[in-house]
Design a protein around this motif. Structure first.
Motif, mmCIF file in Angstrom:
data_model
loop_
_atom_site.group_PDB
_atom_site.id
_atom_site.type_symbol
_atom_site.label_atom_id
_atom_site.label_comp_id
_atom_site.label_asym_id
_atom_site.label_seq_id
_atom_site.Cartn_x
_atom_site.Cartn_y
_atom_site.Cartn_z
ATOM 1 N N VAL A 156 41.374 -35.238 71.858
ATOM 2 C CA VAL A 156 41.333 -34.200 70.815
ATOM 3 C C VAL A 156 40.873 -34.817 69.492
ATOM 4 C CG1 VAL A 156 42.620 -32.415 69.592
ATOM 5 C CG2 VAL A 156 43.208 -32.957 71.959
ATOM 6 N N GLY A 157 41.397 -36.005 69.172
ATOM 7 C CA GLY A 157 40.995 -36.689 67.940
ATOM 8 C C GLY A 157 39.515 -37.003 67.928
ATOM 9 N N LEU A 158 38.993 -37.406 69.075
ATOM 10 C CA LEU A 158 37.566 -37.726 69.201
ATOM 11 C C LEU A 158 36.721 -36.471 68.991
ATOM 12 C CD1 LEU A 158 35.923 -40.276 69.898
ATOM 13 C CD2 LEU A 158 36.028 -39.598 72.293
ATOM 14 N N ALA A 159 37.139 -35.355 69.598
ATOM 15 C CA ALA A 159 36.414 -34.088 69.433
ATOM 16 C C ALA A 159 36.455 -33.624 67.988
ATOM 17 C CB ALA A 159 37.026 -33.026 70.347
ATOM 18 N N MET A 160 37.608 -33.826 67.343
ATOM 19 C CA MET A 160 37.776 -33.414 65.949
ATOM 20 C C MET A 160 36.823 -34.198 65.041
ATOM 21 S SD MET A 160 41.396 -33.357 63.963
ATOM 22 C CE MET A 160 41.563 -32.889 62.246
ATOM 23 N N ARG A 161 36.755 -35.518 65.259
ATOM 24 C CA ARG A 161 35.859 -36.352 64.431
ATOM 25 C C ARG A 161 34.389 -35.976 64.641
ATOM 26 N NH1 ARG A 161 39.541 -40.236 65.992
ATOM 27 N NH2 ARG A 161 38.158 -41.134 67.567
ATOM 28 N N ALA A 162 34.047 -35.630 65.883
ATOM 29 C CA ALA A 162 32.651 -35.285 66.194
ATOM 30 C C ALA A 162 32.360 -33.809 65.948
ATOM 31 C CB ALA A 162 32.355 -35.629 67.651
ATOM 32 N N ASN A 163 33.386 -33.040 65.545
ATOM 33 C CA ASN A 163 33.279 -31.586 65.370
ATOM 34 C C ASN A 163 32.682 -30.948 66.617
ATOM 35 O OD1 ASN A 163 33.693 -29.184 64.022
ATOM 36 N ND2 ASN A 163 31.709 -29.227 62.985
ATOM 37 N N LEU A 164 33.222 -31.345 67.772
ATOM 38 C CA LEU A 164 32.742 -30.868 69.064
ATOM 39 C C LEU A 164 33.738 -29.855 69.628
ATOM 40 C CD1 LEU A 164 30.799 -31.290 71.586
ATOM 41 C CD2 LEU A 164 32.526 -32.918 72.383
ATOM 42 N N PRO A 165 33.382 -28.567 69.681
ATOM 43 C CA PRO A 165 34.312 -27.579 70.232
ATOM 44 C C PRO A 165 34.662 -27.904 71.684
ATOM 45 C CG PRO A 165 32.481 -26.505 69.109
ATOM 46 C CD PRO A 165 32.123 -27.952 69.230
ATOM 47 N N LEU A 166 35.927 -27.659 72.039
ATOM 48 C CA LEU A 166 36.392 -27.866 73.412
ATOM 49 C C LEU A 166 36.768 -26.524 74.015
ATOM 50 C CD1 LEU A 166 38.880 -30.869 72.939
ATOM 51 C CD2 LEU A 166 36.460 -30.989 73.537
ATOM 52 N N ARG A 167 36.840 -26.506 75.352
ATOM 53 C CA ARG A 167 37.363 -25.331 76.032
ATOM 54 C C ARG A 167 38.202 -25.829 77.201
ATOM 55 N NH1 ARG A 167 33.511 -20.522 78.226
ATOM 56 N NH2 ARG A 167 32.812 -22.273 79.481
ATOM 57 N N VAL A 168 39.445 -25.380 77.285
ATOM 58 C CA VAL A 168 40.346 -25.758 78.380
ATOM 59 C C VAL A 168 40.329 -24.630 79.400
ATOM 60 C CG1 VAL A 168 42.705 -26.378 79.025
ATOM 61 C CG2 VAL A 168 41.799 -27.077 76.798
ATOM 62 N N LEU A 169 39.964 -24.977 80.651
ATOM 63 C CA LEU A 169 39.790 -23.976 81.699
ATOM 64 C C LEU A 169 40.491 -24.398 82.981
ATOM 65 C CD1 LEU A 169 35.976 -23.866 81.097
ATOM 66 C CD2 LEU A 169 37.385 -21.851 80.789
ATOM 67 N N SER A 170 40.751 -23.436 83.854
ATOM 68 C CA SER A 170 41.348 -23.733 85.160
ATOM 69 C C SER A 170 40.266 -24.193 86.129
ATOM 70 C CB SER A 170 42.035 -22.492 85.725
ATOM 71 O OG SER A 170 42.382 -22.703 87.086
ATOM 72 N N ALA A 171 40.570 -25.244 86.884
ATOM 73 C CA ALA A 171 39.651 -25.713 87.921
ATOM 74 C C ALA A 171 39.750 -24.848 89.170
ATOM 75 C CB ALA A 171 39.957 -27.164 88.263
ATOM 76 N N PHE A 172 40.727 -23.946 89.218
ATOM 77 C CA PHE A 172 41.000 -23.188 90.439
ATOM 78 C C PHE A 172 40.804 -21.683 90.295
ATOM 79 C CE2 PHE A 172 43.822 -26.898 90.071
ATOM 80 C CZ PHE A 172 43.297 -27.663 91.104
ATOM 81 N N GLU A 173 40.802 -21.170 89.064
ATOM 82 C CA GLU A 173 40.655 -19.733 88.850
ATOM 83 C C GLU A 173 39.560 -19.465 87.835
ATOM 84 O OE1 GLU A 173 44.475 -17.367 88.533
ATOM 85 O OE2 GLU A 173 45.232 -19.377 88.130
ATOM 86 N N ASP A 174 38.773 -18.417 88.076
ATOM 87 C CA ASP A 174 37.697 -18.063 87.149
ATOM 88 C C ASP A 174 38.236 -17.094 86.102
ATOM 89 O OD1 ASP A 174 35.285 -17.746 85.930
ATOM 90 O OD2 ASP A 174 34.435 -16.408 87.451
ATOM 91 N N VAL A 175 38.976 -17.638 85.143
ATOM 92 C CA VAL A 175 39.549 -16.817 84.073
ATOM 93 C C VAL A 175 39.223 -17.467 82.726
ATOM 94 C CG1 VAL A 175 41.428 -15.899 85.485
ATOM 95 C CG2 VAL A 175 41.756 -18.050 84.274
ATOM 96 N N PRO A 176 39.202 -16.668 81.640
ATOM 97 C CA PRO A 176 38.918 -17.252 80.320
ATOM 98 C C PRO A 176 39.970 -18.298 79.954
ATOM 99 C CG PRO A 176 38.827 -14.853 80.246
ATOM 100 C CD PRO A 176 39.412 -15.217 81.564
#
Length: 314
Positions: A156-176
């Motif tokens: 998370v700290g690395l993404a914050m420094r790079a201003n890189l948006p993340l998305r947390v998703l399920s590997a098993f279900e196709d849901v937002p």
């Protein structure tokens, strides 16, 4: 005893085998794919077993991606300045993913995991926990740091420094899933002031009584713990007005308690304390949210709720 450099070679082997197998599976599906090894792309530094990502060799990867190749990269590993394979520690695959996404200047990094997003608290403990559509980097970093297991704090700290948006998703279900972003906009800003509640049951409390109330005493305790690689979390220094003596209380990971006791006892003469007391039956509960700063009533409410349930605070 083992050589940490060789241990890294052993524990990194699983990801390497899986990368090759996944590349073969994708090829059999008719896709153009190839595996890379972590050491071909990730430059790392620091101690073996808990190395840091320094740089990504993005040119090699850019060439493959621009040719339409699906790159399969094992996480959790890189190459040290000495040319040795080095692993990135717990949650290193999240860190690898974010570092590589930032290295190729991706628009976003998707983390597929065993949950379908970030919840207000652990839904296995509180079934009515709500999934968040979005959360800020600061909130996610704090939640990860105080016990939430969804994302590793370093990633998370690395993404914050790079201003890189993340998305947390399920590997098993196709849901937002949940978006991790620099700041909330529109509807997301209207949600509750608290992003989430985290609990850490793996803490132990250490208390030193009757230490000298003067500069340098706390450093005499913390420095040897730091040298031993023992992380210290909550620190409370309780001094009585006008007294020459005070108490120092702090928490360490429960797994490090015996080592912490040993380190402190070995420096007893240098530190100077009355008793060394420990308690491994403690839990840390944290409320996290950007709105807490501007709403003092939230902290008061938390203490009221705990009091109503007869829960005492340390």
């Amino acid at each position: 005893l083992h050589d940490p450099k060789e241990y890294d070679v052993v524990v990194a082997s699983g990801e390497q085998v899986t990368a090759g197998l996944l590349a073969m599976t994708l090829q059999n599906m008719g896709l153009k794919a190839r595996s890379f090894m972590g050491w071909q792309l990730v430059k790392a530094s620091g101690v073996h077993g808990n190395a840091r990502v320094e740089a990504i060799e993005s040119a090699t990867l850019d060439e493959a991606l621009s040719g339409g190749t699906v790159a399969v990269i094992p996480g959790f590993q890189g190459i040290s300045d000495e040319g040795r394979l080095a692993t990135l520690g717990r949650g290193g695959s999240d860190t690898s993913a974010v570092a590589i996404a930032a290295g190729v200047k991706a628009d976003r990094c998707d983390i597929y995991t065993d949950v379908d997003g970030v919840y207000t608290t652990d839904p296995r403990i509180v079934p009515k926990a709500r999934k968040l559509d979005a959360i800020t980097f600061e909130e996610m970093l704090e939640l990860a740091g105080v016990g939430a297991k969804v994302l590793q704090p370093r990633s998370v700290g690395l993404a914050m420094r790079a201003n890189l948006p993340l998305r947390v998703l399920s590997a098993f279900e196709d849901v937002p899933g949940t978006r991790v972003v620099a700041q909330l906009v529109r509807d997301d800003m209207e949600r509750n002031a608290i992003a989430g509640i985290a609990a850490d049951r793996n803490e132990a409390r250490v208390m030193l009584t009757a230490i000298a109330d003067k500069p340098g005493t706390i450093a005499a305790v913390m420095t040897p713990l730091a040298e031993a690689g023992i992380p210290v979390d909550m620190i409370v220094h309780a001094a009585t007005t006008g007294a020459q003596w005070s108490d120092l209380t702090f928490t360490v990971p429960r797994a490090s308690l015996a080592q912490a006791q040993s380190v402190i006892e070995s420096r007893r003469g240098e530190i100077g304390y009355g008793e060394l007391l420990t308690d491994d039956s403690v839990a840390k509960v944290s409320i996290v949210g950007v709105g807490i700063r501007s709403n003092p009533g939230l902290s008061a409410k938390m203490f009221e709720v705990l009091a109503e349930q007869g829960i005492n605070l340390l």
